[in-house]
Scaffold this active site. Structure first.
Site: not given
Ligand code: BTN
Length: 325
Positions: A123, A188, A320
């Site tokens: 992204r 992630k 965030r």
């Protein structure tokens, strides 16, 4: 990848030690040439170990992606909707390939998979680290005929389906981060990148790109904390994972045009890692601070700013935790 390198890889695929002469015989190369072949495997990110007196082994072994194996794992419903399985050893990006396939016509149900990507797309123009043979890089094409607004929230729904597959495999600590990150205990594990083509008001095609770290090499330089499925499931099969993802993804796409995101909203929120947390939304040079309160029925983020809720749309923004910015 050259045939001789592939033969060396096949010889080491079982993860056991093999002597130099055994590898040479299997690959049809001289003992002197073996090290050159092994170096090629190391260069593409494979973990080759050499132990004096024992020989060489590929740490963790190697399970190649195989069309037959993936097909065998598909449900009848899913198999009927997958029109083509296009499998590569090396490719620029499976999403780029899928977009090219759309341009060539008749791409509904096209699946592109690769062992590696030289320019994997993340992204916001970021690079998706895609070393050979460790992970899943897949792109699937679907067609919608009711315009682009049918696609609201689709990337979040894809995240829910992938998360369900991982949870069903036994992974603990799977969560989602808006808009479309898949996390494992806060790091992630995977990402989703949707790209669209066609008429935004009529028939449009969507590429659903999914990247999943399955057995990422621990030495890979990645600019954020990351996780791999193999941390908890050491002998997980990539072929089975691919079939498992498709079995959930494809039937969902088939009904998404009529059902939409509202049937996923509560599920997505139940997996939302930042719900109720103070976050910062970054978009270019601007940032907004607020509290993440889940998502609206169109998939936009509900952000509480100065006691007023406002929607934040996906696209070029990133989220965030306030403490991390
Ligand atoms: C993200 O930034 O989180 C999205 C990453 C998406 C990566 C996948 S890997 C398969 C497909 N092909 C690409 O080039 N990107 C997506």
């Amino acid at each position: 990848m050259k045939q001789s390198t592939l033969l060396v890889l096949n010889c080491l695929a079982d993860g056991c030690f093999h002597s130099g002469s055994e590898i040479g015989d299997a690959a049809g190369v001289s003992r002197a040439a073996i090290w050159k072949q092994l170096q090629k495997l190391i260069d593409i990110g494979l973990d080759v170990e050499s132990v004096k007196g024992k020989g060489y082994r590929l740490v963790g072994g190697f399970e190649p992606l195989e069309r037959c194996s993936i097909q065998r794992g598909l449900s009848v419903e899913c198999a009927a909707l997958v029109s083509e399985i296009d499998l590569h050893a090396e490719i620029e990006s499976t999403n780029v390939n899928a977009m090219k396939r759309i341009a060539a016509g008749n791409a509904k149900g096209y699946l592109c998979l690769s062992e590696s990507q030289s320019s994997g797309k993340g992204r916001r123009g970021r690079h998706w680290v895609s070393p050979f043979g460790h992970n899943i890089y897949l792109s699937f094409v679907w067609e919608f005929d009711g315009g682009a607004n049918q696609l609201e929230g689709l990337s979040l729904a894809v995240g829910v389906e992938v998360a369900k597959v991982l949870i069903a495999c036994g992974l603990q600590g799977v969560a989602l981060k808006w808009p479309n990150d898949i996390l494992l205990n806060g790091r992630k594990l995977g990402g989703i990148l949707l790209e669209m083509s066609g008429d935004p008001a009529g028939v449009c095609q969507v590429v659903i790109g999914i990247g999943l770290n399955v057995r990422m090499n621990k030495n890979m330089a990645i600019d954020q904390p990351w996780a791999s499925v193999s941390e908890q499931l050491a002998s997980v099969s990539r072929n089975k994972l691919v079939s498992g993802v498709l079995n959930r993804l494809v039937p969902m796409l088939n009904t998404y045009g009529s059902l939409g995101f509202s049937s996923y909203q509560a599920l997505w929120e139940s997996l939302d890692v930042y719900r109720g947390k103070k976050v910062t939304i970054l978009s270019g040079n601007t940032s907004i601070k607020g509290v993440a309160c889940g998502v609206y029925a169109n998939g936009s983020l509900r952000l509480l700013v100065n006691e007023e809720e406002r929607p934040i749309y996906g696209g070029e923004v990133s989220l965030r935790l306030e403490d991390d910015t």
